[in-house]
Scaffold this motif. Structure first.
Motif, PDB file in Angstrom:
ATOM      1  N   ASP A  13     171.256 -18.299  34.111  1.00  0.00           N
ATOM      2  CA  ASP A  13     170.738 -19.251  33.131  1.00  0.00           C
ATOM      3  C   ASP A  13     170.627 -20.661  33.718  1.00  0.00           C
ATOM      4  O   ASP A  13     169.662 -21.388  33.469  1.00  0.00           O
ATOM      5  CB  ASP A  13     171.648 -19.278  31.895  1.00  0.00           C
ATOM      6  N   LEU A  14     171.634 -21.015  34.503  1.00  0.00           N
ATOM      7  CA  LEU A  14     171.601 -22.345  35.143  1.00  0.00           C
ATOM      8  C   LEU A  14     170.425 -22.466  36.114  1.00  0.00           C
ATOM      9  O   LEU A  14     169.765 -23.497  36.189  1.00  0.00           O
ATOM     10  CB  LEU A  14     172.925 -22.596  35.873  1.00  0.00           C
ATOM     11  N   ASP A  15     170.194 -21.422  36.881  1.00  0.00           N
ATOM     12  CA  ASP A  15     169.076 -21.449  37.837  1.00  0.00           C
ATOM     13  C   ASP A  15     167.728 -21.519  37.119  1.00  0.00           C
ATOM     14  O   ASP A  15     166.824 -22.264  37.536  1.00  0.00           O
ATOM     15  CB  ASP A  15     169.129 -20.201  38.725  1.00  0.00           C
ATOM     16  N   LYS A  16     167.607 -20.730  36.047  1.00  0.00           N
ATOM     17  CA  LYS A  16     166.354 -20.757  35.278  1.00  0.00           C
ATOM     18  C   LYS A  16     166.111 -22.138  34.683  1.00  0.00           C
ATOM     19  O   LYS A  16     165.000 -22.668  34.700  1.00  0.00           O
ATOM     20  CB  LYS A  16     166.403 -19.715  34.165  1.00  0.00           C
ATOM     21  N   ASP A  17     167.173 -22.733  34.160  1.00  0.00           N
ATOM     22  CA  ASP A  17     167.049 -24.057  33.555  1.00  0.00           C
ATOM     23  C   ASP A  17     166.680 -25.099  34.611  1.00  0.00           C
ATOM     24  O   ASP A  17     165.852 -25.989  34.375  1.00  0.00           O
ATOM     25  CB  ASP A  17     168.372 -24.441  32.883  1.00  0.00           C
ATOM     26  N   ALA A  18     167.277 -24.972  35.794  1.00  0.00           N
ATOM     27  CA  ALA A  18     166.965 -25.916  36.882  1.00  0.00           C
ATOM     28  C   ALA A  18     165.512 -25.786  37.323  1.00  0.00           C
ATOM     29  O   ALA A  18     164.819 -26.786  37.589  1.00  0.00           O
ATOM     30  CB  ALA A  18     167.903 -25.663  38.068  1.00  0.00           C
ATOM     31  N   GLU A  19     165.027 -24.532  37.424  1.00  0.00           N
ATOM     32  CA  GLU A  19     163.617 -24.307  37.785  1.00  0.00           C
ATOM     33  C   GLU A  19     162.676 -24.883  36.729  1.00  0.00           C
ATOM     34  O   GLU A  19     161.639 -25.474  37.064  1.00  0.00           O
ATOM     35  CB  GLU A  19     163.360 -22.807  37.945  1.00  0.00           C
ATOM     36  N   TYR A  20     163.051 -24.713  35.471  1.00  0.00           N
ATOM     37  CA  TYR A  20     162.212 -25.237  34.383  1.00  0.00           C
ATOM     38  C   TYR A  20     162.138 -26.765  34.437  1.00  0.00           C
ATOM     39  O   TYR A  20     161.053 -27.357  34.339  1.00  0.00           O
ATOM     40  CB  TYR A  20     162.797 -24.786  33.045  1.00  0.00           C
ATOM     41  N   ILE A  21     163.305 -27.380  34.649  1.00  0.00           N
ATOM     42  CA  ILE A  21     163.341 -28.848  34.706  1.00  0.00           C
ATOM     43  C   ILE A  21     162.560 -29.361  35.898  1.00  0.00           C
ATOM     44  O   ILE A  21     161.804 -30.345  35.816  1.00  0.00           O
ATOM     45  CB  ILE A  21     164.802 -29.343  34.761  1.00  0.00           C
ATOM     46  N   GLU A  22     162.712 -28.696  37.072  1.00  0.00           N
ATOM     47  CA  GLU A  22     161.985 -29.130  38.273  1.00  0.00           C
ATOM     48  C   GLU A  22     160.486 -28.971  38.099  1.00  0.00           C
ATOM     49  O   GLU A  22     159.687 -29.846  38.471  1.00  0.00           O
ATOM     50  CB  GLU A  22     162.461 -28.315  39.474  1.00  0.00           C
TER      51      GLU A  22
END
Length: 228
Positions: A58-67
């Motif tokens: 979830d953290l990785d997905k959220d980071a990709e979305y923000i980037e």
């Protein structure tokens, strides 16, 4: 190092945390914060290690979305900036064209005020009436010959007693035919009063003078005709 320094605790995490103790939940949350801020994988030994893979995903997905959002926003900002610059350039060009047109109209109005219109006033004051057709013709003479020369011609016509447009037009045509370019040229070519009131003196009359030596002539005697 990631730019964002906060983590999201989703509602679904309640099911993750429920079987864990408070200490395990605390270690899991601290691990999430450290991974979010530095990307460092935590070393978990308790039951929280079983939940970590789902949380990490979830953290990785959220980071990709923000980037992706950041990059999209940057690109969109650049695009918007380019569009704004283009719009400003177009606006500036349009404003310049409008200013140029405004100056052109202003200049044209100024020329009209300082040339043709005053000459019309001068014509009416010194010569007489000037109809619409005559006004147009006068403007054409001004355009060809110049303001100063036309004024000089009108001035001469006034001095000579001209009182019609036809009179002035003839004088203008004469000035053109003589090749006058300036008022001085016209005054030299056609001085006011030239050829008028000139006195011609002769030493003696031309031809036979019937009065010459009249006192020395024999008187004429009328002869009577004899009748048969």
């Amino acid at each position: 190092m990631m730019a964002d320094t906060y983590i999201k605790i989703w509602d679904t995490y309640e099911s993750y945390f429920e079987p864990l103790s408070a200490a395990e939940v605390g270690r899991l949350v601290l691990a999430m914060m450290k991974y979010k801020s530095s990307g460092t994988e935590p070393e978990l030994n308790g039951n929280e290690r079983y939940v970590w893979p789902a949380v990490k995903r979830d953290l990785d997905k959220d980071a990709e979305y923000i980037e992706g959002k950041r990059i999209s926003g940057k690109a969109g900002g650049s695009s918007s900036k380019r569009k704004q610059n283009k719009a400003n350039a177009s606006k500036t060009k349009l404003e310049k064209e409008k200013e140029k047109e405004k100056d052109k109209i202003s200049s044209s109005s100024c020329d009209e005020t300082t040339t043709t219109k005053p000459i019309e006033d001068v014509f009416r004051e010194n010569i007489g009436k000037l109809g619409a057709t005559s006004q147009k013709a006068l403007a054409e003479y001004v355009e060809r010959m110049g303001n100063e020369l036309v004024l000089a011609v009108i001035g001469k016509c006034s001095d000579l007693g001209g009182s019609t447009w036809a009179y002035v037009r003839k004088a203008l045509d004469e000035a053109e035919s003589l090749g006058c370019k300036t008022a001085d040229d016209y005054r030299r070519a056609c001085p006011i009063g030239s050829g008028r009131n000139l006195r011609v003196d002769r030493k003696e009359f031309s031809g036979n003078d019937i009065l010459k030596n009249a006192t020395k002539r024999r008187p004429l005697v009328k002869r009577e005709l004899e009748t048969a």
